[in-house]
Write an enzyme that holds these catalytic residues in place. Structure first.
Site, mmCIF file in Angstrom:
data_model
loop_
_atom_site.group_PDB
_atom_site.id
_atom_site.type_symbol
_atom_site.label_atom_id
_atom_site.label_comp_id
_atom_site.label_asym_id
_atom_site.label_seq_id
_atom_site.Cartn_x
_atom_site.Cartn_y
_atom_site.Cartn_z
ATOM 1 N N HIS A 79 0.819 -1.205 0.000
ATOM 2 C CA HIS A 79 0.000 0.000 0.000
ATOM 3 C C HIS A 79 0.857 1.260 0.000
ATOM 4 C CE1 HIS A 79 -3.809 -2.163 1.648
ATOM 5 N NE2 HIS A 79 -3.353 -2.700 0.536
ATOM 6 N N GLU A 81 0.678 4.017 1.745
ATOM 7 C CA GLU A 81 1.100 4.495 3.059
ATOM 8 C C GLU A 81 2.334 3.722 3.546
ATOM 9 O OE1 GLU A 81 -3.499 4.057 3.455
ATOM 10 O OE2 GLU A 81 -1.930 3.291 2.143
ATOM 11 N N CYS A 117 -6.284 1.234 5.589
ATOM 12 C CA CYS A 117 -6.776 -0.077 6.028
ATOM 13 C C CYS A 117 -6.231 -0.364 7.435
ATOM 14 C CB CYS A 117 -6.351 -1.164 5.042
ATOM 15 S SG CYS A 117 -4.593 -1.581 5.100
ATOM 16 N N CYS A 120 -2.365 -0.790 7.433
ATOM 17 C CA CYS A 120 -1.657 0.487 7.294
ATOM 18 C C CYS A 120 -1.812 1.341 8.549
ATOM 19 C CB CYS A 120 -2.152 1.247 6.069
ATOM 20 S SG CYS A 120 -1.587 0.535 4.505
#
Length: 164
Positions: A79, A81, A117, A120
């Protein structure tokens, strides 16, 4: 001529970073800023050296009709992040702000209800990020204090609701 505010300035950069995304489903860009200086950027895509979904021509989660927000372990991507945090040292992240922009890969629409999420979120907490600014439209955004993620722990499960 009016001057763009700082939040939208950084969100515009995060949105440009998202253009590097290799996800066939959603394209995200993240930017970490501390003391008004850009620390790092990240976008979602397969780990270095692995084939990207756009190169393979499919997303396994789409093929399996997996709803958004579920079964991340099947996703090829790291991801945005996480990639931004990986590219920075923790000392650079502590007290910083993470800017997040995302849009649907097929339509270009902004991601509705954009949020990190749960995986993250844990990484963001441990990195010492203080605030998250998430783009909701071309010039609007929501802000989240990371401390709220600590106190409103969405990973705690009430065992009384499950039959073991």
């Amino acid at each position: 001529m009016s001057r763009i505010d700082k939040e939208n300035y950084y969100l515009d950069i995060a949105q440009t970073v998202a253009e590097r995304s290799t996800c066939a489903r959603k394209r995200y860009g993240a930017l970490i800023v501390r003391n008004d200086e850009i620390v790092s950027t990240g976008y979602n895509g397969a780990p270095r050296g692995r084939a990207n979904c756009i190169d393979l021509g499919y997303c396994i989660r789409n093929k399996l009709n997996i709803p958004s927000g579920e079964r991340y372990e099947l996703c090829r991507s790291v991801h945005a992040e996480m990639n931004a945090i990986i590219s920075a040292s923790r000392s650079e992240c502590i007290g910083g702000t993470l800017y997040l922009a995302g849009f649907e890969a097929t339509t270009g629409d902004y991601v509705k209800n954009i949020r990190p999420c749960s995986m993250c979120s844990r990484v963001i907490i441990n990195a010492g990020i203080k605030k998250i600014v998430m783009r909701t439209s071309a010039d609007t955004y929501e802000t989240m204090n990371v401390q709220e993620m600590v106190f409103n722990d969405d990973t705690i499960i009430d065992p009384s609701k499950y039959d073991y």
